[in-house]
Design an enzyme around this catalytic site. Structure first.
Site, PDB file in Angstrom:
ATOM      1  N   CYS A  11       0.850  -1.187   0.000  1.00  0.00           N
ATOM      2  CA  CYS A  11       0.000   0.000   0.000  1.00  0.00           C
ATOM      3  C   CYS A  11       0.884   1.235   0.000  1.00  0.00           C
ATOM      4  O   CYS A  11       1.847   1.306   0.768  1.00  0.00           O
ATOM      5  CB  CYS A  11      -0.902  -0.017   1.246  1.00  0.00           C
ATOM      6  SG  CYS A  11      -2.019   1.390   1.349  1.00  0.00           S
ATOM      7  N   HIS A  43      -8.731  -3.480  -3.461  1.00  0.00           N
ATOM      8  CA  HIS A  43      -7.887  -2.723  -2.522  1.00  0.00           C
ATOM      9  C   HIS A  43      -8.356  -1.275  -2.416  1.00  0.00           C
ATOM     10  O   HIS A  43      -8.518  -0.739  -1.318  1.00  0.00           O
ATOM     11  CB  HIS A  43      -6.432  -2.796  -3.010  1.00  0.00           C
ATOM     12  CG  HIS A  43      -5.441  -2.089  -2.146  1.00  0.00           C
ATOM     13  ND1 HIS A  43      -4.538  -2.764  -1.356  1.00  0.00           N
ATOM     14  CD2 HIS A  43      -5.183  -0.773  -1.958  1.00  0.00           C
ATOM     15  CE1 HIS A  43      -3.776  -1.885  -0.719  1.00  0.00           C
ATOM     16  NE2 HIS A  43      -4.152  -0.674  -1.072  1.00  0.00           N
ATOM     17  N   GLU A  44      -8.584  -0.635  -3.567  1.00  0.00           N
ATOM     18  CA  GLU A  44      -8.961   0.784  -3.550  1.00  0.00           C
ATOM     19  C   GLU A  44     -10.385   0.983  -3.036  1.00  0.00           C
ATOM     20  O   GLU A  44     -10.654   1.953  -2.322  1.00  0.00           O
ATOM     21  CB  GLU A  44      -8.778   1.411  -4.937  1.00  0.00           C
ATOM     22  CG  GLU A  44      -7.378   1.316  -5.509  1.00  0.00           C
ATOM     23  CD  GLU A  44      -6.267   1.855  -4.603  1.00  0.00           C
ATOM     24  OE1 GLU A  44      -6.542   2.693  -3.720  1.00  0.00           O
ATOM     25  OE2 GLU A  44      -5.111   1.413  -4.774  1.00  0.00           O
ATOM     26  N   HIS A 104     -10.209   1.025   0.623  1.00  0.00           N
ATOM     27  CA  HIS A 104      -9.773   2.328   1.139  1.00  0.00           C
ATOM     28  C   HIS A 104     -10.957   3.266   1.322  1.00  0.00           C
ATOM     29  O   HIS A 104     -11.074   3.948   2.335  1.00  0.00           O
ATOM     30  CB  HIS A 104      -8.772   2.988   0.182  1.00  0.00           C
ATOM     31  CG  HIS A 104      -7.349   2.686   0.485  1.00  0.00           C
ATOM     32  ND1 HIS A 104      -6.765   2.916   1.710  1.00  0.00           N
ATOM     33  CD2 HIS A 104      -6.372   2.182  -0.300  1.00  0.00           C
ATOM     34  CE1 HIS A 104      -5.484   2.566   1.670  1.00  0.00           C
ATOM     35  NE2 HIS A 104      -5.224   2.106   0.462  1.00  0.00           N
TER      36      HIS A 104
END
Length: 195
Positions: free
Chosen positions: A106, A148-149, A152
């Protein structure tokens, strides 16, 4: 602005580190697709490029908006580049669900990678930089990036998905390389490239 233009513009910004509140709470939905968003997206692409990344969420540069950019290869090796605002990410279920373990890192904990199992593909629905509905499906780095994003934007860093043992391993790796990533990283990289 078209993605090609967003890729040419923008200013590299410092990347926020894990522990900053903006990374650990859900982002606000994007409601205005005007110039401010376009400028933010250009900065996100510039920052991601300077950090040699696959994608970047707005929260990673301190902006509390539900938008991420991606610039990476899918499972066929094809480069995928674009924007997703207000994403909803879906992963295969049941017999179609296959997990792939892969070293994940990350930008907000730079230099540290650890093995994390995620579904091999994902589908992400949301809006592009113009506010038009989009649906993206992919595997490889692109599929992992979508997951992953989107995490976030929900206030989840990938370390939240790790066992305590793997999380300690990840932090040890970060500490080993921390000197290579000063507080203003990757701004220094972009500045040194311009000299």
């Amino acid at each position: 602005m078209p993605v090609e233009e967003l890729l040419r513009l923008g200013t590299v910004r410092p990347i926020v580190r894990w522990g900053e509140p903006v990374l650990h709470r859900p982002a606000r939905p994007v409601t205005d697709f005007g110039d401010d968003l376009q400028n933010l997206l250009a900065d996100m692409f510039a920052t991601n490029r300077a950090a040699s990344g696959a994608g970047l969420a707005a929260q990673q540069i301190g902006v509390d908006l539900a938008v991420f950019i991606y610039d990476c290869a899918d499972e066929t090796g094809r480069r995928r580049t674009g924007v997703v605002c207000n994403p909803i990410c879906e992963q295969p279920r049941g017999a179609e669900r296959r997990l792939i373990s892969y070293d994940e890192g990350c930008h907000s904990l730079p230099g540290a990678f650890v093995d994390l199992a995620r579904p091999e593909s994902a589908t992400c629905r949301g809006f592009d930089q113009f506010g038009e509905p989009i649906e993206l499906t992919g595997g490889g780095t692109f599929g992992r990036c979508l997951q992953h994003e989107t995490d976030h934007l929900g206030g989840t860093v990938f370390g939240d998905r790790l066992s305590s043992k793997k999380r300690r391993q990840l932090y040890r790796r970060f500490e080993e390389t921390a000197d290579e990533y000063p507080a203003e990283w990757p701004v220094e990289i972009a500045t040194s490239r311009m000299r």
